[in-house]
Structure formats: structure tokens, C-alpha cells
Design an enzyme around this catalytic site. Structure first.
Site, mmCIF file in Angstrom:
data_model
loop_
_atom_site.group_PDB
_atom_site.id
_atom_site.type_symbol
_atom_site.label_atom_id
_atom_site.label_comp_id
_atom_site.label_asym_id
_atom_site.label_seq_id
_atom_site.Cartn_x
_atom_site.Cartn_y
_atom_site.Cartn_z
ATOM 1 N N GLU A 45 17.901 29.360 -18.915
ATOM 2 C CA GLU A 45 17.251 28.382 -18.025
ATOM 3 C C GLU A 45 16.015 27.803 -18.678
ATOM 4 O O GLU A 45 15.386 28.458 -19.510
ATOM 5 C CB GLU A 45 16.826 29.085 -16.726
ATOM 6 C CG GLU A 45 17.667 28.724 -15.517
ATOM 7 C CD GLU A 45 17.403 27.340 -14.944
ATOM 8 O OE1 GLU A 45 16.949 26.425 -15.670
ATOM 9 O OE2 GLU A 45 17.660 27.154 -13.747
ATOM 10 N N ASP A 82 10.880 28.571 -10.996
ATOM 11 C CA ASP A 82 9.759 28.179 -10.146
ATOM 12 C C ASP A 82 9.841 29.052 -8.886
ATOM 13 O O ASP A 82 9.394 30.198 -8.888
ATOM 14 C CB ASP A 82 9.924 26.681 -9.884
ATOM 15 C CG ASP A 82 8.738 26.044 -9.195
ATOM 16 O OD1 ASP A 82 7.683 26.668 -9.148
ATOM 17 O OD2 ASP A 82 8.873 24.906 -8.707
ATOM 18 N N LYS A 89 7.032 30.415 -13.640
ATOM 19 C CA LYS A 89 5.836 30.183 -12.816
ATOM 20 C C LYS A 89 5.753 31.304 -11.796
ATOM 21 O O LYS A 89 6.274 31.169 -10.683
ATOM 22 C CB LYS A 89 5.955 28.848 -12.068
ATOM 23 C CG LYS A 89 5.805 27.606 -12.913
ATOM 24 C CD LYS A 89 5.911 26.370 -12.010
ATOM 25 C CE LYS A 89 5.810 25.085 -12.790
ATOM 26 N NZ LYS A 89 6.113 23.913 -11.929
ATOM 27 N N PHE A 136 3.034 20.873 -12.863
ATOM 28 C CA PHE A 136 4.328 20.282 -13.178
ATOM 29 C C PHE A 136 4.388 19.951 -14.663
ATOM 30 O O PHE A 136 3.573 19.184 -15.169
ATOM 31 C CB PHE A 136 4.606 19.042 -12.332
ATOM 32 C CG PHE A 136 6.065 18.662 -12.400
ATOM 33 C CD1 PHE A 136 7.002 19.347 -11.649
ATOM 34 C CD2 PHE A 136 6.495 17.651 -13.243
ATOM 35 C CE1 PHE A 136 8.360 19.035 -11.747
ATOM 36 C CE2 PHE A 136 7.849 17.332 -13.342
ATOM 37 C CZ PHE A 136 8.774 18.032 -12.583
HETATM 38 P P1 XMP Z 1 13.435 26.854 -8.503
HETATM 39 O O1 XMP Z 1 12.295 26.540 -7.576
HETATM 40 O O2 XMP Z 1 14.741 26.840 -7.802
HETATM 41 O O3 XMP Z 1 13.406 25.603 -9.450
HETATM 42 O O4 XMP Z 1 13.188 28.093 -9.324
HETATM 43 C C1 XMP Z 1 13.961 25.577 -10.678
HETATM 44 C C2 XMP Z 1 14.216 24.149 -11.047
HETATM 45 O O5 XMP Z 1 13.163 23.275 -10.588
HETATM 46 C C3 XMP Z 1 12.815 22.346 -11.569
HETATM 47 N N1 XMP Z 1 11.392 22.535 -11.915
HETATM 48 C C4 XMP Z 1 10.723 21.832 -12.814
HETATM 49 N N2 XMP Z 1 11.129 20.854 -13.624
HETATM 50 N N3 XMP Z 1 8.945 20.718 -14.505
HETATM 51 C C5 XMP Z 1 10.228 20.307 -14.472
HETATM 52 O O6 XMP Z 1 10.570 19.418 -15.240
HETATM 53 C C6 XMP Z 1 8.459 21.686 -13.711
HETATM 54 O O7 XMP Z 1 7.274 22.026 -13.781
HETATM 55 C C7 XMP Z 1 9.413 22.284 -12.818
HETATM 56 N N4 XMP Z 1 9.292 23.262 -11.913
HETATM 57 C C8 XMP Z 1 10.537 23.389 -11.361
HETATM 58 C C9 XMP Z 1 13.731 22.627 -12.735
HETATM 59 O O8 XMP Z 1 14.824 21.760 -12.666
HETATM 60 C C10 XMP Z 1 14.215 24.032 -12.542
HETATM 61 O O9 XMP Z 1 15.494 24.282 -13.060
HETATM 62 MG MG MG Z 2 16.666 23.256 -14.499
#
Ligand code: XMP
Ligand code: MG
Length: 181
Positions: free
Chosen positions: A99, A103, A131, A152
Site C-alpha cells: 500500500e 490513514d 498516519k 495531506f
Molecule cells: P484509509 O483512511 O482507508 O485511507 O486508511 C487510505 C487511502 O486514502 C488515501 N489517502 C491519501 N492519499 N495523500 C494521498 O494522496 C494522503 O495524505 C492520503 N491519506 C489518505 C489513499 O488513497 C489511501 O490508499
Molecule cells: Mg491508495
């Protein structure tokens, strides 16, 4: 493109060095298993996936899966939709999900539960960026490139509105860029 970047969080050399370290760790961990299937999560994984795969000193196979999450463009809603499934039958395979970023963890929690149903021999997760502050889903992560603060970020595969993926570094996007969109 670079004028939209507030500052560089992780430079090109730092990424290279960390990818080499992760690849060495993965090579050691999977050596005796004799099987490794890297599953990249499109599209953000693209740069990381090819650099990591080339640095792993083992026979391996690669495949890709694509998911989309509904909701605002800089945040995932947790409602995940499968856009492209694997070509590979992962039953009894040693699978490592690759991955770009974790986030909330909701995307990976969904993917992990979907792939576990297919009875892989093992399933681990490798992410370039993490994160930790934002985690809401409890998902085990085996290999982490960098823990980063809650900003971001774009570059090295990560996008905002499909842009900036080709930047060679990880940078923090100026908030004006997405606030004015
Ligand atoms: P979750 O919240 O499901 O999110 O863990 C994962 C997906 O969210 C996008 N994501 C980002 N994409 N910069 C990005 O370009 C960021 O800071 C960021 N934070 C979350 C990403 O697609 C990831 O797979
Ligand atoms: Mg992604």
C-alpha cells in the site's frame, strides 16, 4: 507542480534507502517460505511497488487490485468498492499487500477481510506511509516505511485529483490547492 508543494517531507534518497531496508527485511522473512505474491493496491502503490519488487532478492509474483472509497477526495469514508480484482488465485499463497498509505485503516481493513476469505497461506501488509494519529480501524501492519504526521501528502505515487504522482519525493500539499478546488 512544485509550486503547489508546501515542503518536502521525505526526500528521494531517504525513500530509496528505506525501500532497500524494507526489501532486505522482507527477503529475510520470506526466504524459507519459498513463495511470495506481492499484491499492490492501485494506483498509489505504483512507484513503491516496482521499486520494492526490484529490491527484493527472492523469486516472487506480482498482482494488483484496485479499490475506490466513496466520499470526500482527501478522506476515505470506509465504504470501499472493488474496481479491479486480482488475476491470481491466492489460496495457499503467501500474500503481501503493498500500500502507499494507511490513514484511517478502513480501506485496508476491508481489503484484508476480503482476501482472508480466499484462504491464503499467510497475509501480511506493507505500507510506505502510515498516519498513526488517524487510525480508526484496527488493522495489523507488518512493514512500515515511515510514520508521518497528519498532513495531506502527494508524490511517489500519491495523488491529489490524479496529479503529483510523478514527483520523486513525498511532499505536503499546500492547503490552498485542495481548499480552492
Ligand atoms: P484509509 O483512511 O482507508 O485511507 O486508511 C487510505 C487511502 O486514502 C488515501 N489517502 C491519501 N492519499 N495523500 C494521498 O494522496 C494522503 O495524505 C492520503 N491519506 C489518505 C489513499 O488513497 C489511501 O490508499
Ligand atoms: Mg491508495
Amino acid at each position: 507542480m512544485r509550486q503547489d508543494i508546501d515542503y518536502i517531507l521525505i526526500g528521494e534518497d531517504q525513500i530509496k534507502q528505506r525501500v532497500a531496508e524494507l526489501a532486505a527485511e522482507i527477503s529475510a522473512d520470506y526466504r524459507d517460505l519459498g513463495d511470495l505474491l506481492l499484491v499492490g493496491v492501485l494506483k498509489g502503490c505504483a512507484m513503491f511497488m516496482v521499486d520494492l519488487a526490484r529490491a527484493i532478492d527472492l523469486p516472487l509474483a506480482i498482482d494488483f487490485i484496485a479499490v475506490a472509497s466513496y466520499g470526500a477526495s482527501t478522506e476515505s469514508s470506509g465504504v470501499v468498492r472493488l474496481i479491479k480484482d486480482l488475476d491470481t488465485d491466492i489460496s495457499q499463497r503467501h500474500v503481501l499487500i503493498v500500500e502507499d498509505i494507511i490513514d484511517s485503516g478502513l480501506t485496508l481493513a476491508y481489503l484484508r477481510s476480503q482476501l482472508l476469505r480466499r484462504n491464503p497461506a499467510s497475509l501480511r501488509i506493507c505500507t510506505l506511509l502510515n498516519k498513526p494519529e488517524r487510525r480508526t480501524a484496527d488493522v495489523p501492519v507488518d512493514y512500515i516505511g515511515f510514520d508521518i504526521p497528519n498532513a495531506f501528502v502527494v508524490g511517489y505515487g500519491l495523488d491529489y485529483a490524479e496529479r503529483y504522482r510523478n514527483l520523486p519525493f513525498i511532499g505536503v500539499l499546500r492547503p490552498e490547492v485542495y481548499q480552492s478546488a
